[in-house]
Design a protein around this motif. Structure first.
Motif, PDB file in Angstrom:
ATOM      1  N   ALA A 273       0.813  -1.221   0.000  1.00 46.45           N
ATOM      2  CA  ALA A 273       0.000   0.000   0.000  1.00 46.45           C
ATOM      3  C   ALA A 273       0.843   1.266   0.000  1.00 46.45           C
ATOM      4  CB  ALA A 273      -0.937   0.003   1.207  1.00 46.45           C
ATOM      5  N   GLY A 274       2.179   1.106  -0.072  1.00 45.47           N
ATOM      6  CA  GLY A 274       3.054   2.271  -0.124  1.00 45.47           C
ATOM      7  C   GLY A 274       3.414   2.840   1.227  1.00 45.47           C
ATOM      8  N   HIS A 275       3.245   2.036   2.300  1.00 44.20           N
ATOM      9  CA  HIS A 275       3.569   2.486   3.656  1.00 44.20           C
ATOM     10  C   HIS A 275       4.479   1.455   4.327  1.00 44.20           C
ATOM     11  CE1 HIS A 275       0.718   5.880   3.899  1.00 44.20           C
ATOM     12  NE2 HIS A 275      -0.045   5.145   3.113  1.00 44.20           N
ATOM     13  N   PRO A 276       5.751   1.384   3.940  1.00 37.61           N
ATOM     14  CA  PRO A 276       6.637   0.372   4.533  1.00 37.61           C
ATOM     15  C   PRO A 276       6.888   0.582   6.019  1.00 37.61           C
ATOM     16  CG  PRO A 276       7.887   1.901   3.173  1.00 37.61           C
ATOM     17  CD  PRO A 276       6.445   2.190   2.920  1.00 37.61           C
ATOM     18  N   ASP A 277       6.669   1.795   6.515  1.00 37.93           N
ATOM     19  CA  ASP A 277       6.742   2.051   7.950  1.00 37.93           C
ATOM     20  C   ASP A 277       5.321   2.059   8.495  1.00 37.93           C
ATOM     21  OD1 ASP A 277       9.486   2.300   7.738  1.00 37.93           O
ATOM     22  OD2 ASP A 277       9.450   4.477   7.637  1.00 37.93           O
ATOM     23  N   ALA A 278       5.038   1.165   9.399  1.00 36.92           N
ATOM     24  CA  ALA A 278       3.659   0.987   9.849  1.00 36.92           C
ATOM     25  C   ALA A 278       3.656   0.394  11.247  1.00 36.92           C
ATOM     26  CB  ALA A 278       2.892   0.085   8.878  1.00 36.92           C
ATOM     27  N   VAL A 279       2.462   0.271  11.796  1.00 40.29           N
ATOM     28  CA  VAL A 279       2.285  -0.439  13.057  1.00 40.29           C
ATOM     29  C   VAL A 279       1.152  -1.432  12.861  1.00 40.29           C
ATOM     30  CG1 VAL A 279       0.765   1.381  13.987  1.00 40.29           C
ATOM     31  CG2 VAL A 279       1.869  -0.238  15.552  1.00 40.29           C
ATOM     32  N   ALA A 280       1.425  -2.696  13.174  1.00 38.88           N
ATOM     33  CA  ALA A 280       0.434  -3.759  13.021  1.00 38.88           C
ATOM     34  C   ALA A 280      -0.489  -3.758  14.229  1.00 38.88           C
ATOM     35  CB  ALA A 280       1.132  -5.110  12.887  1.00 38.88           C
ATOM     36  N   PHE A 281      -1.779  -3.877  13.975  1.00 37.46           N
ATOM     37  CA  PHE A 281      -2.798  -3.868  15.024  1.00 37.46           C
ATOM     38  C   PHE A 281      -3.746  -5.046  14.784  1.00 37.46           C
ATOM     39  CE2 PHE A 281      -7.248  -2.307  15.836  1.00 37.46           C
ATOM     40  CZ  PHE A 281      -7.247  -2.557  17.198  1.00 37.46           C
ATOM     41  N   ASP A 282      -3.596  -6.080  15.581  1.00 29.82           N
ATOM     42  CA  ASP A 282      -4.336  -7.331  15.415  1.00 29.82           C
ATOM     43  C   ASP A 282      -5.260  -7.514  16.608  1.00 29.82           C
ATOM     44  OD1 ASP A 282      -5.270  -9.899  15.112  1.00 29.82           O
ATOM     45  OD2 ASP A 282      -3.321 -10.873  15.299  1.00 29.82           O
ATOM     46  N   MET A 283      -6.548  -7.318  16.384  1.00 32.56           N
ATOM     47  CA  MET A 283      -7.531  -7.511  17.446  1.00 32.56           C
ATOM     48  C   MET A 283      -8.370  -8.731  17.128  1.00 32.56           C
ATOM     49  SD  MET A 283     -10.407  -4.896  18.938  1.00 32.56           S
ATOM     50  CE  MET A 283     -11.348  -5.312  20.426  1.00 32.56           C
ATOM     51  N   GLY A 284      -8.168  -9.771  17.898  1.00 31.93           N
ATOM     52  CA  GLY A 284      -8.926 -10.994  17.720  1.00 31.93           C
ATOM     53  C   GLY A 284     -10.027 -11.104  18.743  1.00 31.93           C
ATOM     54  N   GLY A 285     -10.378 -12.334  19.072  1.00 33.35           N
ATOM     55  CA  GLY A 285     -11.455 -12.538  20.020  1.00 33.35           C
ATOM     56  C   GLY A 285     -11.031 -12.436  21.462  1.00 33.35           C
ATOM     57  N   THR A 286      -9.734 -12.713  21.753  1.00 30.43           N
ATOM     58  CA  THR A 286      -9.273 -12.795  23.134  1.00 30.43           C
ATOM     59  C   THR A 286      -8.289 -11.689  23.497  1.00 30.43           C
ATOM     60  OG1 THR A 286      -9.529 -15.193  23.022  1.00 30.43           O
ATOM     61  CG2 THR A 286      -8.201 -14.330  24.829  1.00 30.43           C
ATOM     62  N   SER A 287      -7.455 -11.274  22.545  1.00 33.16           N
ATOM     63  CA  SER A 287      -6.400 -10.319  22.860  1.00 33.16           C
ATOM     64  C   SER A 287      -6.123  -9.431  21.659  1.00 33.16           C
ATOM     65  CB  SER A 287      -5.119 -11.055  23.275  1.00 33.16           C
ATOM     66  OG  SER A 287      -4.650 -11.855  22.199  1.00 33.16           O
ATOM     67  N   THR A 288      -5.298  -8.406  21.900  1.00 32.46           N
ATOM     68  CA  THR A 288      -4.834  -7.504  20.850  1.00 32.46           C
ATOM     69  C   THR A 288      -3.317  -7.541  20.837  1.00 32.46           C
ATOM     70  OG1 THR A 288      -6.743  -6.022  20.906  1.00 32.46           O
ATOM     71  CG2 THR A 288      -4.669  -5.091  20.133  1.00 32.46           C
ATOM     72  N   ASP A 289      -2.744  -7.717  19.647  1.00 28.58           N
ATOM     73  CA  ASP A 289      -1.297  -7.746  19.472  1.00 28.58           C
ATOM     74  C   ASP A 289      -0.898  -6.581  18.580  1.00 28.58           C
ATOM     75  OD1 ASP A 289      -0.908 -10.346  20.804  1.00 28.58           O
ATOM     76  OD2 ASP A 289      -2.003 -11.126  19.084  1.00 28.58           O
ATOM     77  N   VAL A 290       0.140  -5.847  18.995  1.00 28.46           N
ATOM     78  CA  VAL A 290       0.624  -4.719  18.203  1.00 28.46           C
ATOM     79  C   VAL A 290       2.127  -4.884  18.001  1.00 28.46           C
ATOM     80  CG1 VAL A 290      -1.185  -3.174  19.002  1.00 28.46           C
ATOM     81  CG2 VAL A 290       0.971  -3.256  20.244  1.00 28.46           C
ATOM     82  N   CYS A 291       2.633  -4.383  16.866  1.00 27.83           N
ATOM     83  CA  CYS A 291       4.049  -4.533  16.550  1.00 27.83           C
ATOM     84  C   CYS A 291       4.459  -3.442  15.574  1.00 27.83           C
ATOM     85  CB  CYS A 291       4.320  -5.911  15.952  1.00 27.83           C
ATOM     86  SG  CYS A 291       6.062  -6.221  15.539  1.00 27.83           S
ATOM     87  N   LEU A 292       5.647  -2.907  15.751  1.00 23.71           N
ATOM     88  CA  LEU A 292       6.193  -1.894  14.863  1.00 23.71           C
ATOM     89  C   LEU A 292       6.802  -2.552  13.625  1.00 23.71           C
ATOM     90  CD1 LEU A 292       6.828   1.156  14.543  1.00 23.71           C
ATOM     91  CD2 LEU A 292       9.011   0.705  15.709  1.00 23.71           C
ATOM     92  N   ILE A 293       6.566  -1.942  12.468  1.00 23.17           N
ATOM     93  CA  ILE A 293       7.117  -2.397  11.188  1.00 23.17           C
ATOM     94  C   ILE A 293       7.927  -1.250  10.601  1.00 23.17           C
ATOM     95  CG2 ILE A 293       6.552  -3.126   8.833  1.00 23.17           C
ATOM     96  CD1 ILE A 293       3.884  -4.218  10.037  1.00 23.17           C
ATOM     97  N   LEU A 294       9.193  -1.489  10.311  1.00 22.02           N
ATOM     98  CA  LEU A 294      10.056  -0.464   9.730  1.00 22.02           C
ATOM     99  C   LEU A 294      10.680  -0.998   8.451  1.00 22.02           C
ATOM    100  CD1 LEU A 294      11.860   0.899  12.933  1.00 22.02           C
ATOM    101  CD2 LEU A 294       9.922   1.918  11.718  1.00 22.02           C
ATOM    102  N   GLU A 295      10.624  -0.188   7.416  1.00 18.13           N
ATOM    103  CA  GLU A 295      11.172  -0.548   6.102  1.00 18.13           C
ATOM    104  C   GLU A 295      10.621  -1.894   5.623  1.00 18.13           C
ATOM    105  OE1 GLU A 295      15.405  -0.296   6.307  1.00 18.13           O
ATOM    106  OE2 GLU A 295      15.404   1.852   6.664  1.00 18.13           O
ATOM    107  N   GLY A 296       9.354  -2.129   5.885  1.00 20.63           N
ATOM    108  CA  GLY A 296       8.691  -3.324   5.400  1.00 20.63           C
ATOM    109  C   GLY A 296       8.972  -4.590   6.172  1.00 20.63           C
TER     110      GLY A 296
END
Length: 655
Positions: A273-296
């Motif tokens: 999508a043209g945003h190699p620097d991002a933060v992943a935000f995963d919200m499932g049924g039990t928990s939320t996981d987040v992670c930094l993404i740099l340069e893809g």
């Protein structure tokens, strides 16, 4: 879309509430399915989801993400493991480190070690930091250690001797004796699993590996039996997959298995999508996981944790909070509203699922506010009356209050991996996925100050998709305690001999620090040639801390080799079945400004690049529901991502 025909590959991710399957056949088009997780035996739910997705075609290879080891550690449902240490270090796991995360908390307690003191066996031997043998390990002492383990009736053993990273002979001597005398016992040697400094972290990692070893061995055997001869790979915490044989021997690598797969796929989506620097935000049924993404690429952490226990193997830098769609809202002892960490799980699930749940969850709050016009792509009708009754049962609670509380928790988690790590969120995109993630993408992107939110084509099964696009990966390490200018040829050759020959892509990494420092920076160097390491370290130190110390000697602490191989599917997954196209319909919902008429779009109608949708809006698809708030402008890109430009809080849409 018709199910693919011919040989197929599959990814199956087991979450706390749902098990997600993605199958890609000869036509290259993915088929996705969701099934309820089976907590008593996750392999049963895996087989059910896989069979539903593949139909009558053969699956030749399966990528698997599992929470079996994770849940076992968090719930302390562990095997009967023993730990062998050097004499005088019996309390290694109990003493741990002297750091205090909660310095002024008088009620703070240390986590219980996974191997209790009564199952720690000491061995009379001693090796110095330079590899000199101070106290030899005799055959009689080895026999005594083996007899003691037999008396403990241990089903797994971790052997962690002092400074074994510099001289592994004693650990190997004990390990070989245990294997001969007790062939059914799962044996972990720290020199093979970690091979790096820091005694407590090394011991914690090996103890965890031993404690989950028998459990994971049995579980992975059941998985292999259920998939009918398909070659199985398992997602590791480091962001790649590994063969089932290695994961039976080293199950500690699966402690962040499922979340790591999602981050890998999120990094691919952000880059496309043209945003190699991002933060992943995963919200499932039990928990939320987040992670930094740099340069893809996801940020890799050499000091990961599971609960309060350190993991000395590479992990994707995920931060987890107990906030998911199934998280239960209640009042704390002071009467304040709290959400999580308890979850309704797959059984009985949220009240609006109509399966007997009575406790109010985040999903129920969404239903009451009108956000869920249907569930599971229309396969399940929300039970609005049950959701309203569940929310009303908590004194003073409102659906809007539940949403506000859970979003505040998730915003804190996102700041933990961005602003608290020195990264400005204004330069990041928020990649939202998991079944519940797109419901909060816009609100959290605004709160964090991100320029955009990215909704991948199939966000509800992105972790399963990540299992197909993640590379095979193996990382080995060896502490050398050298200078960047020293001859490292022998150490580099020894590392190269330890990795799988089939993994042809190699990346060399050095952990460096200034003399006197306690922690290192991870510095890659190409082609195994350490020329320029000192300069690269100085630049990285300046970037991380704002200064360098050119007059201070540099220590090369640990060498690492990361070997990777091709994924199950080479290239992005495209051609998703996002549901049927449909005309825009209208519903009444509260997206934050009170009840109003809101447009409902089918994601199946949003497949042409350049298509634009403006908020407020609800977007439905088989695996997820997304909310666009007032002022949002979403556009479909060339890869099927929905890229949402969000206004800063209180302002107009960003340019």
């Amino acid at each position: 879309m018709a199910a693919p025909s011919g040989p197929a590959v599959a990814g199956v991710d087991v979450g706390g509430t749902f098990t997600d399957a993605v199958v890609v056949g000869a036509d290259g088009r993915p088929v996705m399915r969701k099934a309820a997780t089976t907590p008593d035996d996750q392999s049963a739910g895996l087989a059910g989801a896989l069979d539903d997705a593949r139909g009558d075609i053969d699956v030749s290879a399966l990528g698997h993400g599992t929470t079996t080891a994770t849940n076992a550690v968090l719930e302390r449902d562990l095997g009967r493991a023993a730990l062998v240490v050097t004499e005088g270090f019996r309390d290694l796991l109990v003493i741990a480190r002297q750091d205090r995360p909660s310095l002024y908390d008088l009620t703070a307690v240390r986590p219980e070690p996974v191997v209790p003191p009564e199952r720690v066996v000491t061995a009379v031997e001693r090796v110095a930091a330079d590899g000199t043998v101070l106290v030899p390990l005799t055959d009689d002492e080895v026999d005594r250690v083996v007899d003691r383990i037999r008396d403990l009736e241990a089903d797994a053993v971790a052997v962690v001797l002092l400074f074994s990273w510099t001289r592994p002979d004693h650990e190997r001597q004990i390990g070989e004796a245990i294997a001969r005398a007790l062939p059914s016992v799962h044996v972990t040697l720290s020199c093979d699993l970690v091979g790096a400094v820091r005694e407590y972290e090394r011991a914690s990692t090996c103890a965890l590996n031993a404690a989950v070893g028998p459990l994971m061995s049995g579980y992975l055997s059941r998985v292999a039996d259920r998939v009918g001869g398909a070659a199985v790979t398992v997602m590791t915490s480091g962001g790649g997959t590994a063969g089932i044989e290695r994961m039976v021997a080293e199950p500690v690598h699966t402690l962040l298995s499922g979340p790591a797969a999602g981050v890998v796929a999120a990094a691919a989506a952000a880059t496309s999508a043209g945003h190699p620097d991002a933060v992943a935000f995963d919200m499932g049924g039990t928990s939320t996981d987040v992670c930094l993404i740099l340069e893809g690429r996801p940020v890799i952490d050499q000091r990961g944790r599971i609960g309060d226990l350190p993991i000395g193997t590479p992990t994707v830098g995920i931060h987890t909070v107990g906030a998911g769609g199934g998280s239960i809202a209640s009042l704390d002892p002071g009467g304040a509203l709290q959400v999580g960490p308890r979850s309704a799980g797959a059984v009985p699930g949220p009240a609006c699922y109509g399966r007997g749940g009575t406790r109010p969850t985040v999903t129920d709050a969404h239903a009451v506010l009108g956000h869920l016009v249907d569930l599971a792509g229309g396969q399940l009708e929300p039970d609005l009356a049950a959701a309203e009754a569940a929310v009303a049962a908590v004194e003073g609670a409102t659906a809007r209050g539940i949403i506000d509380v859970v979003r505040a928790q998730m915003a804190r988690a996102l700041r933990r991996v961005t602003t608290e790590a020195g990264v400005d969120p204004a330069g990041l995109a928020l990649v939202a996925y998991g079944g519940a993630g797109p419901l909060h993408a816009s609100a959290l992107a605004r709160a964090l100050g991100c320029a955009a939110a990215i909704l991948p084509p199939a966000p509800g099964v992105l972790s399963a998709a990540g299992l197909l696009v993640a590379p095979r990966r193996q990382e080995v390490s060896q502490t050398v305690m050298a200078s960047p200018g020293d001859d490292l040829g022998d150490a580099l050759a020894a590392l190269a001999d330890r990795v799988d020959d089939a993994l042809g892509d190699r990346e060399w990494v050095a952990d460096l620090r200034y003399a006197g420092q306690a922690h290192e920076l991870r510095i890659p160097f190409p082609d195994g040639r350490p020329d320029g390491l000192a300069e690269a370290f100085a630049a990285a130190h300046t970037a991380a801390y704002g200064y360098a110390m050119p007059d201070r000697p540099i220590e090369l602490v640990t060498l690492r080799l990361v070997a990777t191989g091709p994924p199950l599917v080479d290239g992005p997954l495209e051609g998703w079945d996002l549901g049927a196209a449909a005309d825009v319909r209208w519903t009444t919902a509260d997206l934050g400004d009170g009840p109003e008429d809101v447009a409902v779009h089918a994601r199946g109608s949003l497949t042409t690049a350049g298509t634009v949708v403006e908020g407020p809006a609800i977007i439905t698809q088989p695996d997820s529901t997304a909310l666009l708030l007032r002022g949002d402008v979403a556009e479909v890109d060339a890869h099927g991502n929905l890229v949402v430009r969000v206004p800063p809080e209180g302002g107009g849409v960003r340019s």
